[in-house]
Design a protein around this motif. Structure first.
Motif, mmCIF file in Angstrom:
data_model
loop_
_atom_site.group_PDB
_atom_site.id
_atom_site.type_symbol
_atom_site.label_atom_id
_atom_site.label_comp_id
_atom_site.label_asym_id
_atom_site.label_seq_id
_atom_site.Cartn_x
_atom_site.Cartn_y
_atom_site.Cartn_z
ATOM 1 N N THR A 130 43.364 20.784 109.074
ATOM 2 C CA THR A 130 41.939 20.534 109.236
ATOM 3 C C THR A 130 41.387 21.280 110.445
ATOM 4 O OG1 THR A 130 42.162 18.354 108.210
ATOM 5 C CG2 THR A 130 40.214 18.722 109.564
ATOM 6 N N THR A 131 42.112 21.264 111.546
ATOM 7 C CA THR A 131 41.671 21.959 112.758
ATOM 8 C C THR A 131 41.445 23.439 112.498
ATOM 9 O OG1 THR A 131 42.984 20.424 114.106
ATOM 10 C CG2 THR A 131 42.229 22.439 115.171
ATOM 11 N N LEU A 132 42.393 24.069 111.811
ATOM 12 C CA LEU A 132 42.353 25.514 111.592
ATOM 13 C C LEU A 132 41.572 25.924 110.349
ATOM 14 C CD1 LEU A 132 46.054 26.438 112.491
ATOM 15 C CD2 LEU A 132 44.015 26.587 113.946
ATOM 16 N N ARG A 133 41.053 24.918 109.601
ATOM 17 C CA ARG A 133 40.321 25.191 108.358
ATOM 18 C C ARG A 133 41.222 25.936 107.371
ATOM 19 N NH1 ARG A 133 37.765 23.350 112.963
ATOM 20 N NH2 ARG A 133 35.492 23.383 112.782
ATOM 21 N N GLY A 134 42.401 25.368 107.154
ATOM 22 C CA GLY A 134 43.363 25.958 106.236
ATOM 23 C C GLY A 134 43.011 25.674 104.786
ATOM 24 N N GLU A 135 43.957 25.999 103.900
ATOM 25 C CA GLU A 135 43.729 25.839 102.463
ATOM 26 C C GLU A 135 44.989 25.323 101.779
ATOM 27 O OE1 GLU A 135 40.526 29.460 101.648
ATOM 28 O OE2 GLU A 135 42.681 29.851 101.459
ATOM 29 N N ILE A 136 44.782 24.661 100.657
ATOM 30 C CA ILE A 136 45.876 24.152 99.834
ATOM 31 C C ILE A 136 45.757 24.797 98.460
ATOM 32 C CG2 ILE A 136 46.984 22.106 98.848
ATOM 33 C CD1 ILE A 136 44.500 21.469 101.539
ATOM 34 N N VAL A 137 46.847 25.396 97.994
ATOM 35 C CA VAL A 137 46.875 25.976 96.649
ATOM 36 C C VAL A 137 47.457 24.948 95.699
ATOM 37 C CG1 VAL A 137 47.714 27.859 95.192
ATOM 38 C CG2 VAL A 137 47.165 28.292 97.606
ATOM 39 N N ILE A 138 46.686 24.595 94.683
ATOM 40 C CA ILE A 138 47.079 23.579 93.704
ATOM 41 C C ILE A 138 47.261 24.237 92.346
ATOM 42 C CG2 ILE A 138 46.344 21.478 92.530
ATOM 43 C CD1 ILE A 138 44.663 20.843 95.012
ATOM 44 N N ALA A 139 48.341 23.904 91.657
ATOM 45 C CA ALA A 139 48.636 24.528 90.367
ATOM 46 C C ALA A 139 48.733 23.480 89.265
ATOM 47 C CB ALA A 139 49.945 25.311 90.434
ATOM 48 N N SER A 140 48.288 23.880 88.075
ATOM 49 C CA SER A 140 48.511 23.112 86.851
ATOM 50 C C SER A 140 48.966 24.100 85.792
ATOM 51 C CB SER A 140 47.232 22.395 86.398
ATOM 52 O OG SER A 140 46.237 23.326 86.033
ATOM 53 N N ILE A 199 45.712 11.145 117.066
ATOM 54 C CA ILE A 199 46.129 12.542 117.182
ATOM 55 C C ILE A 199 44.892 13.383 117.482
ATOM 56 C CG2 ILE A 199 47.099 14.529 115.964
ATOM 57 C CD1 ILE A 199 48.527 12.559 114.119
ATOM 58 N N ALA A 200 45.036 14.366 118.369
ATOM 59 C CA ALA A 200 43.948 15.293 118.651
ATOM 60 C C ALA A 200 44.490 16.712 118.746
ATOM 61 C CB ALA A 200 43.233 14.916 119.938
ATOM 62 N N ALA A 201 43.737 17.663 118.208
ATOM 63 C CA ALA A 201 44.141 19.070 118.252
ATOM 64 C C ALA A 201 42.947 19.919 118.659
ATOM 65 C CB ALA A 201 44.672 19.522 116.894
ATOM 66 N N ILE A 212 33.230 29.180 126.910
ATOM 67 C CA ILE A 212 33.843 28.945 125.598
ATOM 68 C C ILE A 212 33.033 29.667 124.520
ATOM 69 C CG2 ILE A 212 34.405 27.198 123.853
ATOM 70 C CD1 ILE A 212 34.968 25.267 126.146
ATOM 71 N N GLN A 213 33.694 30.546 123.781
ATOM 72 C CA GLN A 213 32.996 31.244 122.706
ATOM 73 C C GLN A 213 33.448 30.774 121.318
ATOM 74 O OE1 GLN A 213 33.682 35.444 123.166
ATOM 75 N NE2 GLN A 213 35.733 35.381 122.256
ATOM 76 N N LYS A 214 34.540 30.010 121.263
ATOM 77 C CA LYS A 214 34.973 29.435 120.000
ATOM 78 C C LYS A 214 35.735 28.153 120.279
ATOM 79 C CE LYS A 214 37.597 30.441 115.756
ATOM 80 N NZ LYS A 214 38.444 31.419 115.040
ATOM 81 N N ALA A 215 35.462 27.127 119.474
ATOM 82 C CA ALA A 215 36.169 25.851 119.627
ATOM 83 C C ALA A 215 36.442 25.263 118.255
ATOM 84 C CB ALA A 215 35.339 24.879 120.461
ATOM 85 N N GLN A 216 37.702 24.875 118.026
ATOM 86 C CA GLN A 216 38.103 24.178 116.805
ATOM 87 C C GLN A 216 38.759 22.869 117.229
ATOM 88 O OE1 GLN A 216 40.449 27.602 115.297
ATOM 89 N NE2 GLN A 216 39.188 27.481 113.451
ATOM 90 N N LEU A 217 38.157 21.758 116.818
ATOM 91 C CA LEU A 217 38.600 20.446 117.265
ATOM 92 C C LEU A 217 38.733 19.512 116.074
ATOM 93 C CD1 LEU A 217 35.990 20.013 120.162
ATOM 94 C CD2 LEU A 217 38.273 21.020 120.358
ATOM 95 N N ALA A 218 39.822 18.761 116.019
ATOM 96 C CA ALA A 218 39.996 17.776 114.959
ATOM 97 C C ALA A 218 40.848 16.628 115.467
ATOM 98 C CB ALA A 218 40.632 18.395 113.716
#
Length: 297
Positions: A130-140, A199-201, A212-218
């Motif tokens: 969530t912090t890094l704005r990742g992705e999940i690949v789902i298959a069917s 938990i905090a990241a 600060i020019q970029k911040a990712q917090l979750a």
């Protein structure tokens, strides 16, 4: 207590596993490392007719760099991530987080896909994703889709994953490479290896003036799903961090979450705790950003 009776299936390929899922649907469960599912089966909180063991599908065990992200196969074990030099270089926040996952024995068996698919808001990997704005690949059987954490995690232990789908790959964006980038993953648990009470990241990037020019917090463990603290991110941009600003961030974070109380801690305790943890994570990320500049200089 032991699990109820089930038929055991062990596919050797993704296609074979998806065929089983398509055929048996609600009557089956997928098992990989089993670190989350086995206790549930033993307590008979889940009683599937079929257990599909995907642990032998070698094509889902990999760590590789692709177009701007680190792709990790769903059956890659935690210990392989923990020891990966590629991840250490390209996604160090994940290295910090993985050390908090259970104990060594659990990391030797547990899989990345299994942790994400379980959907526990107190788990470490969903928070990093969530912090890094990742992705999940789902298959069917019919298709593959790529979803973000905000669409995948729905509430406690519930994801958007359908009964005919499996998690195929997790994608963590490569963290910005530069001398003024810092990160931090902070967790409080009753004992190391337990699920986190909170938990905090944080990932922070500074400009040439130290602003600060970029911040990712979750945060995790204090809401039904991992939560991006967008207001805090926006508040930090263009600022030099002061104690007053960090106090404002902590208060804002406490107001954004809606934790539940239990025997490990009250809702008020968790609300107060998460503000303190995110403040600490930001401070550590900024300190690391300055350390990075010194090493380059």
């Amino acid at each position: 207590m032991k699990p109820s009776k089930f038929k055991y299936l062990k596919p050797s390929s993704v296609n074979e596993a998806l065929t089983y899922l398509e055929e048996y649907g609600d009557d089956c469960k997928i098992i990989s490392g089993g670190q989350s599912l086995i206790p549930v089966l033993n307590m008979r909180l889940s009683t599937p007719d079929f257990l599909i063991d995907v642990s032998g599908i070698k094509e889902l065990n990999y760590i590789r760099e692709e177009d701007g992200y680190i792709a990790i196969g769903a059956l890659t074990r935690h210990v392989e991530v923990e020891n990966s030099l590629l991840i250490k270089e390209k996604c160090p926040l994940l290295i910090d987080a993985i050390k908090w996952v259970g104990h060594k024995q659990i990391r030797n068996r547990g899989t990345i896909g299994g942790s994400v698919a379980h959907g526990d808001p107190s788990a470490e990997l969903p928070c990093v994703l969530t912090t890094l704005r990742g992705e999940i690949v789902i298959a069917s059987v019919d298709e593959e889709e790529v979803v973000g954490p905000e669409d995948f995690f729905l509430t406690y232990l519930l994801t958007s994953l359908q009964t005919n789908q499996l998690v195929k790959e997790i994608r963590f964006p490569i963290m910005t490479q530069g001398e003024r980038v810092g990160h931090s993953f902070v967790e409080v648990a009753r004992r190391h290896g337990d699920f986190g009470l909170a938990i905090a990241a944080a990932v922070i990037e500074l400009d040439n003036q130290g602003l600060i020019q970029k911040a990712q917090l979750a945060v995790g463990g204090v809401n039904p799903v991992p939560l991006i603290i967008e207001e805090a991110e926006e508040l930090l941009i263009g600022k030099e961090v002061t104690e007053a600003l960090l106090k404002e961030i902590a208060e804002l974070t406490s107001e954004c979450v809606d934790p539940e109380g239990d025997l490990h801690g009250s809702a008020d305790y968790r609300r107060e705790l998460i503000g303190t943890l995110l403040k600490r994570a930001i401070e550590e990320a900024i300190a690391r950003a300055w350390e990075g500049e010194e090493k380059v200089g």
